[in-house]
Design a protein around this motif. Sequence first.
Motif, short mmCIF file in Angstrom:
data_model
loop_
_atom_site.label_atom_id
_atom_site.label_comp_id
_atom_site.label_asym_id
_atom_site.label_seq_id
_atom_site.Cartn_x
_atom_site.Cartn_y
_atom_site.Cartn_z
N ILE A 1 9.05 9.40 14.30
CA ILE A 1 8.02 9.97 15.23
C ILE A 1 8.17 11.32 15.49
CG2 ILE A 1 7.52 9.78 17.60
CD1 ILE A 1 7.53 7.19 17.64
N PRO A 2 8.93 11.87 15.34
CA PRO A 2 9.24 13.67 14.98
C PRO A 2 9.02 14.13 13.72
CG PRO A 2 11.73 12.16 16.05
CD PRO A 2 10.39 11.27 15.40
N VAL A 3 9.05 13.42 12.67
CA VAL A 3 8.15 13.74 11.56
C VAL A 3 7.43 13.52 11.61
CG1 VAL A 3 8.83 12.51 9.04
CG2 VAL A 3 10.56 12.89 10.44
N LEU A 4 6.39 12.57 12.33
CA LEU A 4 5.01 12.46 12.00
C LEU A 4 4.40 13.58 12.67
CD1 LEU A 4 4.28 8.59 12.35
CD2 LEU A 4 4.13 10.36 10.26
N LYS A 5 4.93 14.34 14.16
CA LYS A 5 4.87 14.80 14.44
C LYS A 5 4.65 16.39 13.47
CE LYS A 5 6.09 13.66 19.52
NZ LYS A 5 6.97 14.23 20.30
N GLN A 6 5.27 16.45 12.90
CA GLN A 6 5.71 17.94 12.06
C GLN A 6 4.88 18.06 11.50
OE1 GLN A 6 10.34 19.06 11.27
NE2 GLN A 6 10.34 17.38 12.87
N ARG A 7 4.04 17.10 11.05
CA ARG A 7 3.19 16.90 9.68
C ARG A 7 4.02 16.64 8.37
NH1 ARG A 7 -2.82 19.48 11.55
NH2 ARG A 7 -3.21 18.39 13.30
N LEU A 8 4.94 16.01 8.71
CA LEU A 8 5.86 16.42 7.39
C LEU A 8 5.69 14.96 6.51
CD1 LEU A 8 9.52 17.23 8.51
CD2 LEU A 8 7.60 18.60 7.25
N ASN A 9 4.87 13.56 7.19
CA ASN A 9 4.26 12.79 6.42
C ASN A 9 3.11 12.13 6.88
OD1 ASN A 9 4.53 9.58 5.01
ND2 ASN A 9 6.70 10.38 5.41
N LYS A 10 2.12 11.88 6.23
CA LYS A 10 1.20 10.99 5.77
C LYS A 10 0.18 9.97 6.01
CE LYS A 10 -3.56 13.45 6.02
NZ LYS A 10 -4.35 14.26 5.55
N PRO A 11 1.47 9.05 6.71
CA PRO A 11 1.00 7.51 6.33
C PRO A 11 -0.52 6.88 7.09
CG PRO A 11 2.42 7.27 7.87
CD PRO A 11 1.76 8.96 7.74
N THR A 12 -1.38 5.98 5.99
CA THR A 12 -2.48 5.79 6.97
C THR A 12 -2.34 4.65 7.16
OG1 THR A 12 -2.82 4.38 4.22
CG2 THR A 12 -4.15 6.24 4.69
N THR A 13 -0.85 3.95 7.18
CA THR A 13 -1.01 2.90 8.10
C THR A 13 0.33 2.52 8.28
OG1 THR A 13 -2.68 1.79 6.31
CG2 THR A 13 -1.29 -0.01 8.16
N VAL A 14 0.68 2.67 9.68
CA VAL A 14 2.25 2.55 10.51
C VAL A 14 2.81 1.17 10.76
CG1 VAL A 14 4.38 2.87 12.36
CG2 VAL A 14 2.57 4.60 10.85
N VAL A 15 3.20 0.98 9.60
CA VAL A 15 3.94 -1.23 9.99
C VAL A 15 4.88 -1.30 10.76
CG1 VAL A 15 4.41 -3.05 8.65
CG2 VAL A 15 2.49 -1.57 7.64
N ASP A 16 4.86 -1.80 11.84
CA ASP A 16 5.64 -2.07 12.32
C ASP A 16 6.45 -3.57 11.93
OD1 ASP A 16 7.37 -2.04 15.22
OD2 ASP A 16 6.25 -3.60 16.96
N LEU A 17 8.03 -2.93 12.29
CA LEU A 17 9.12 -3.93 11.81
C LEU A 17 9.96 -4.76 12.95
CD1 LEU A 17 10.47 -2.38 9.02
CD2 LEU A 17 8.59 -3.28 8.60
N ASP B 1 1.33 -1.29 -0.34
CA ASP B 1 0.14 0.16 -0.01
C ASP B 1 0.50 1.19 -0.34
OD1 ASP B 1 -1.86 2.07 1.00
OD2 ASP B 1 -2.21 1.33 2.87
N PRO B 2 0.93 2.00 -0.85
CA PRO B 2 2.03 3.15 -1.35
C PRO B 2 1.53 4.21 0.09
CG PRO B 2 -0.03 3.18 -2.64
CD PRO B 2 -0.15 1.93 -1.83
N ASP B 3 0.39 4.09 0.83
CA ASP B 3 0.23 4.69 2.12
C ASP B 3 0.90 4.08 3.39
OD1 ASP B 3 -0.78 7.42 0.22
OD2 ASP B 3 -2.36 6.49 0.00
N ALA B 4 1.38 3.33 2.86
CA ALA B 4 1.63 2.51 4.27
C ALA B 4 3.19 3.12 4.48
CB ALA B 4 1.66 1.17 4.83
N LYS B 5 3.95 2.79 6.39
CA LYS B 5 4.68 2.99 6.26
C LYS B 5 5.61 2.54 7.07
CE LYS B 5 8.17 7.19 5.97
NZ LYS B 5 8.67 6.43 4.42
N PRO B 6 6.55 1.51 7.12
CA PRO B 6 7.46 1.31 8.28
C PRO B 6 7.74 1.84 9.59
CG PRO B 6 9.12 1.63 5.99
CD PRO B 6 7.43 1.66 5.82
#
Lengths: 166, 263
Positions: B34-50, B21-26
């Motif tokens: 997490i700091p990137v997401l806090k700054q709203r620099l990235n907007k994944p729909t699903t975060v996949v734990d590796l 899924d192109p909107d998923a992010k590992p």
Amino acid sequence: MPQVTLTVNGKAASVEVEGRTLLVEVLRDKLGLTGTHVGCDTSQCGACVVHVDGKAIKSCTTLAWQVDGSTVTTIEGLAAADGTLHPMQEAFREYHALQCGFCTPGMVMSAIDLVTTHPDGLTEQQIRDGLEGNICRCTGYHNIVKAIAAAWPVMHGRGTLAAAAE
Amino acid sequence: MYDFAFSKPTNVADAVKLLGDPDAKPISGGQTLIPVLKQRLNKPTTVVDLTKLGLSGITVTATTVTIGATTTHVTVATSADVAKAIPALAHLASHIGDRAVRYRGTIGGSLANNDPTADYPSAALALGATIKTDRRSIAADDYFQGMFTTALEPGEIITAVEFPIPEKAAYVKFPNPASRYAMVGVFVAKGPKGVRVAVTGAGQNGVFRHTAFETALAANFSAGALAGLATPADGMNADIHGSAAYRAHLVDVIAKRAVAAAG
Ligand SMILES: Cc1cc2nc3c(=O)[nH]c(=O)nc-3n(C[C@H](O)[C@H](O)[C@H](O)COP(=O)(O)OP(=O)(O)OC[C@H]3O[C@@H](n4cnc5c(N)ncnc54)[C@H](O)[C@@H]3O)c2cc1C
Ligand code: FES
Ligand code: FES
């Protein structure tokens, strides 16, 4: 909503979280444990450090669901039931290692991890390096370093807390 | 932070499928994401734990050190096996960020992110590491493609990193005093792939090999061999922390220290 189950300061806690809910938000907003602070937005200050499965990590840079099932200790979980302070807390008090106190919960949690992981000794340089992730705006660090050095023998059962020099 | 769904697969095949899924992010340690997401620099729909894929661990053979992608910095820093086989690598890991970051941050996350001031890219490039993914092996020389840019395809997962054991190596970093990221970091290695010098923190395009230094050191592996070889300021990073000329000068100084440390 997804559920996350944690053992926090010895008590089981089951909370509903969103994907984006941070561990620090669970602790402060859902469990009322406001001793853990948030001092920055950039993962750099360390005011939010808690122990997760014994390791001192930044609760502002951990999603609650990443640590589902873990054991968490916060600053509120350190003192004994009768109010006796943890040796590190006692050392911070004796050595005047805090002023405003904002950084203190994170400092104490990081300091305990640092002492525990160095059973063979802890030099002043190791203490200073070990505090790289904890920022204090007030003390200038010297008394924090002294307090940690003073807590080391107490925590390793090799002595009592020496009184701070006046 | 925008909200997202999360998923915790327990094998690589499932993770790869979810990341189709192109909107998923590992996510591994989350110390960058997490700091990137806090700054709203990235907007994944699903975060996949590796971290539940069994990709954590260190294997040492006579000629290689292989580190699983989700192995944390503290594990590498405190591994007696790594300290014996490639002490420079353990030293590098022990100087990433701070202790709390090292407990959670991983080698796979660091190499996938390829921050131009991160430490691990210099080790991978100087040691001539191989980046193993769910679908192929990528030589470090082909892997790093400019700042925050790598050879990874969308959804491709790093599974491990294989480092050939060098004859000698050293890493010296001049850290930014606030963030601990490298203002300049130089990794020097003499090994099966010859003498290789990789510089992080300094270049506008991220980590790079310093071929002029490599040539000089191949002829004479000593700090003295670098005397008089001034790194040009062209292509160096310039920001509030230091000018391009300052960084170029630091490269010269830190490289000599690294060669001396390698012995
Ligand atoms: C205060 C602070 C100081 C720091 N100082 C330094 C420093 O001095 N030097 C340094 O090098 N780093 C530093 N870092 C970064 C740290 O090392 C990170 O841990 C690392 O860069 C990313 O690893 P992670 O496991 O946390 O990755 P994550 O944050 O989980 O992921 C980072 C990126 O990589 C992707 N990703 C993660 N794992 C994989 C995988 N296996 N395959 C494919 N893609 C993947 C994610 O989707 C994301 O885009 C610092 C971080 C902080 C917060
Ligand atoms: S709040 Fe600053 S590091 Fe967590
Ligand atoms: S005591 Fe005020 S920030 Fe440390």
